[in-house]
Design an enzyme around this catalytic site. Structure first.
Site, PDB file in Angstrom:
ATOM      1  N   ASP A  13      94.510  22.994  35.581  1.00  0.00           N
ATOM      2  CA  ASP A  13      94.905  24.291  35.009  1.00  0.00           C
ATOM      3  C   ASP A  13      95.851  24.128  33.824  1.00  0.00           C
ATOM      4  O   ASP A  13      96.795  24.901  33.649  1.00  0.00           O
ATOM      5  CB  ASP A  13      95.537  25.179  36.079  1.00  0.00           C
ATOM      6  CG  ASP A  13      94.533  25.640  37.117  1.00  0.00           C
ATOM      7  OD1 ASP A  13      93.548  26.273  36.727  1.00  0.00           O
ATOM      8  OD2 ASP A  13      94.735  25.352  38.303  1.00  0.00           O
ATOM      9  N   GLU A  14      95.598  23.136  32.985  1.00  0.00           N
ATOM     10  CA  GLU A  14      96.464  22.902  31.820  1.00  0.00           C
ATOM     11  C   GLU A  14      96.011  23.690  30.593  1.00  0.00           C
ATOM     12  O   GLU A  14      96.548  23.520  29.505  1.00  0.00           O
ATOM     13  CB  GLU A  14      96.481  21.403  31.461  1.00  0.00           C
ATOM     14  CG  GLU A  14      97.012  20.487  32.540  1.00  0.00           C
ATOM     15  CD  GLU A  14      95.893  19.880  33.387  1.00  0.00           C
ATOM     16  OE1 GLU A  14      96.152  18.935  34.139  1.00  0.00           O
ATOM     17  OE2 GLU A  14      94.743  20.388  33.290  1.00  0.00           O
ATOM     18  N   LYS A  16      92.656  23.613  29.590  1.00  0.00           N
ATOM     19  CA  LYS A  16      91.602  22.825  28.949  1.00  0.00           C
ATOM     20  C   LYS A  16      90.524  23.723  28.370  1.00  0.00           C
ATOM     21  O   LYS A  16      89.924  23.412  27.340  1.00  0.00           O
ATOM     22  CB  LYS A  16      90.983  21.849  29.959  1.00  0.00           C
ATOM     23  CG  LYS A  16      91.934  20.758  30.429  1.00  0.00           C
ATOM     24  CD  LYS A  16      91.249  19.778  31.374  1.00  0.00           C
ATOM     25  CE  LYS A  16      90.914  20.400  32.709  1.00  0.00           C
ATOM     26  NZ  LYS A  16      92.101  20.821  33.483  1.00  0.00           N
ATOM     27  N   GLY A  40      88.622  26.628  37.572  1.00  0.00           N
ATOM     28  CA  GLY A  40      88.464  27.773  36.697  1.00  0.00           C
ATOM     29  C   GLY A  40      89.003  27.484  35.311  1.00  0.00           C
ATOM     30  O   GLY A  40      90.195  27.233  35.145  1.00  0.00           O
ATOM     31  N   HIS A  41      88.125  27.478  34.318  1.00  0.00           N
ATOM     32  CA  HIS A  41      88.538  27.276  32.932  1.00  0.00           C
ATOM     33  C   HIS A  41      88.466  28.620  32.225  1.00  0.00           C
ATOM     34  O   HIS A  41      87.396  29.230  32.132  1.00  0.00           O
ATOM     35  CB  HIS A  41      87.644  26.255  32.241  1.00  0.00           C
ATOM     36  CG  HIS A  41      87.848  24.861  32.742  1.00  0.00           C
ATOM     37  ND1 HIS A  41      87.213  23.767  32.195  1.00  0.00           N
ATOM     38  CD2 HIS A  41      88.622  24.378  33.729  1.00  0.00           C
ATOM     39  CE1 HIS A  41      87.599  22.668  32.834  1.00  0.00           C
ATOM     40  NE2 HIS A  41      88.444  23.022  33.770  1.00  0.00           N
ATOM     41  N   THR A 129      90.102  24.916  48.047  1.00  0.00           N
ATOM     42  CA  THR A 129      89.621  26.270  47.766  1.00  0.00           C
ATOM     43  C   THR A 129      88.639  26.748  48.816  1.00  0.00           C
ATOM     44  O   THR A 129      88.253  27.918  48.814  1.00  0.00           O
ATOM     45  CB  THR A 129      88.926  26.322  46.397  1.00  0.00           C
ATOM     46  OG1 THR A 129      87.818  25.415  46.397  1.00  0.00           O
ATOM     47  CG2 THR A 129      89.902  25.954  45.287  1.00  0.00           C
ATOM     48  N   GLN A 224      89.982  20.006  36.762  1.00  0.00           N
ATOM     49  CA  GLN A 224      91.231  19.595  37.418  1.00  0.00           C
ATOM     50  C   GLN A 224      92.069  18.711  36.477  1.00  0.00           C
ATOM     51  O   GLN A 224      92.060  18.938  35.283  1.00  0.00           O
ATOM     52  CB  GLN A 224      90.934  18.899  38.761  1.00  0.00           C
ATOM     53  CG  GLN A 224      90.439  19.830  39.851  1.00  0.00           C
ATOM     54  CD  GLN A 224      88.929  19.925  39.923  1.00  0.00           C
ATOM     55  OE1 GLN A 224      88.203  19.012  39.595  1.00  0.00           O
ATOM     56  NE2 GLN A 224      88.442  21.055  40.372  1.00  0.00           N
ATOM     57  N   GLY A 302      92.999  32.950  42.689  1.00  0.00           N
ATOM     58  CA  GLY A 302      94.074  33.921  42.623  1.00  0.00           C
ATOM     59  C   GLY A 302      95.345  33.470  43.320  1.00  0.00           C
ATOM     60  O   GLY A 302      96.326  34.216  43.399  1.00  0.00           O
ATOM     61  N   GLY A 415      99.851  30.474  22.732  1.00  0.00           N
ATOM     62  CA  GLY A 415      99.314  31.693  23.321  1.00  0.00           C
ATOM     63  C   GLY A 415      97.879  31.472  23.734  1.00  0.00           C
ATOM     64  O   GLY A 415      97.267  30.445  23.411  1.00  0.00           O
TER      65      GLY A 415
END
Length: 443
Positions: A13-14, A16, A40-41, A129, A224, A302, A415
């Protein structure tokens, strides 16, 4: 043209997805090489938000071919739902999407096993998950998995399914006292999936070889992050695939000699979802501030993410393991409200200070972070597009972090929008993609 791997330098979650989307307009092919629909991307284009679970983040670029490699595990129902949603939003997939014949399938019994295993794990639970990704990879390693190519062979698919259902039902019933499955309840839906996906399933390793030999550039998109790699992450609190740059080769079928560079992605702070060690984890007001400003909730699940200060020890490890040529720093603007910001420079354990990332699980849990403290800039950086426009203290923070991890920053994201991006002029990115100079895509 260069072939570059994009890999997460932390626990995933960086951001990408944003960087792959930006770079996709400068390459010919984007390949997703590992993971499943547990990642999730997120890509934001103007007022529209796209969250990709299985599809490559380059799919929004009409001139970019997108490949799902053999290292990915595919939940066909989830993938079809994702594909249909994109088509309804005007995204064309025909001629732009290719799925490897060797990619393994997530079957209905895999999520059931995932959830059942977690429910009995107690304090050793991983925090998955529950989408069945781990059990699907376990079947792959155990040589009983079912591949996309098998889905197109009805007789072979039934044969493999019958064998697996017997084995999985016994485990679900006798060990977990959980619901079991029938062959027919799975066969019908999966054969319908086969008809839907058949036009996209092909020998992607051969296609990639042909495209590379023709001089087309390929961008490899990891899911990941490094610290969740099955070999190099904080085992056992990891995912079940090779998230590091080496996975790009095995997960797509191309030789390592074809890789020209590696771009790492890291947030300006640190976060982690699920269970497992997190040396710089914060609690209380600062943790809540980072979580709120960074919208640190799983794009797929979530779930609230755990947040902490930047960890130079772990980042330096990620640089070494992946051979990163440069890093993209994302969400710098999240730190705008902080009076002070910290960087972890070592771990204190049993009287010693460790400056290299340890491999022992006990150390991860018991070590205390050693911090450098820096003054915050407390002014908005959101949307800035030139490095010189950043507050002096923000530049000092980034430059010190770069010094500690031993690699320069090629991109600073300020942003979520495509154009909220600072491209460093001397970055390897501009050498790989000269067309990037002065051309960060508009909204």
């Amino acid at each position: 043209m260069p072939n570059v791997v994009v890999v997460g330098a932390q626990w995933g979650d960086e951001a990408k997805g944003k960087l792959v989307d930006v770079l996709a307009s400068h390459v010919d092919v984007v390949v997703r090489y590992q993971g499943g629909n547990n990642a999730g991307h997120t890509v934001i284009v103007g007022r529209e938000k796209f969250v990709f679970q299985s599809l490559p983040s380059g799919i929004l670029r009409p001139d970019c071919r997108c490949v799902i490699g053999c290292g990915v595990v595919v939940d066909p129902a989830s993938m079809i739902e994702e594909m249909e949603a994109l088509v309804q939003r005007g995204v064309s997939l025909d001629g732009n999407l290719y799925i490897s014949k060797n990619a393994h399938l997530i079957m209905p019994y895999h999520p059931a096993l995932d959830r059942a295993t977690e429910s009995k794990a107690g304090k050793r639970r991983i925090g998955t998950t529950g989408k069945g990704v781990g059990p699907a990879y376990a079947d792959k390693a155990g040589r009983i998995g079912i591949r996309m190519a098998d889905l197109l062979d009805q007789r072979l698919f039934r044969e493999k399914l019958e064998y697996n259902v017997i084995q999985k039902n016994r485990i679900l019933r006798e060990i977990y006292d959980a619901e079991t499955f029938s062959v027919e309840s799975i066969l019908g839906p999966y054969l319908r999936f086969a008809g839907w996906l058949a036009p996209y399933i092909t020998d992607t390793a051969l296609l990639l070889s042909q495209w590379m030999n023709a001089g087309r550039s390929v961008l490899f998109e990891g899911a990941q992050g490094t610290m969740l790699d099955i070999d190099h992450g904080t085992y056992p609190f990891i995912t079940s695939s090779s998230t590091t740059a080496g996975g790009a080769c095995t997960g797509s079928g191309i030789p390592p000699t074809k890789i020209d560079g590696c771009l790492g992605i890291s947030k300006a702070y640190c976060r982690r979802v699920g269970e497992g060690p997190f040396p710089t984890e914060l609690h209380g007001e600062t943790a809540d501030l980072l979580r709120s400003r960074g919208n640190e909730y799983g794009a797929v699940t979530g779930r609230p993410r755990r947040t902490g200060w930047a960890d130079a020890v772990a980042l330096r490890y990620a640089v070494r393991i992946n051979g990163m040529d440069t890093l993209a720093i994302t969400k710098l603007d999240v730190l705008d409200a902080c009076e002070t910001v910290k960087i972890c420079t070592g771990y204190r354990y049993q009287g010693d200070v460790l400056t290299e990332f340890p491999e022992e699980e006990r150390i991860w849990h018991e070590a205390e972070p050693v911090y450098e403290e820096h003054s915050g800039w407390q002014t908005s950086t959101q949307g800035l597009r030139e490095y010189a426009e950043l507050p002096t203290k923000a530049r000092e923070y980034l430059e010190r972090l770069s010094e500690l991890i031993g690699v320069g920053f090629g991109v600073v994201s300020t942003g979520p929008e495509r154009d909220e991006t600072i491209l460093m002029p001397d970055s390897p990115l501009t050498q790989w993609y000269p067309s990037l100079r002065g051309s960060i895509p508009p909204r």
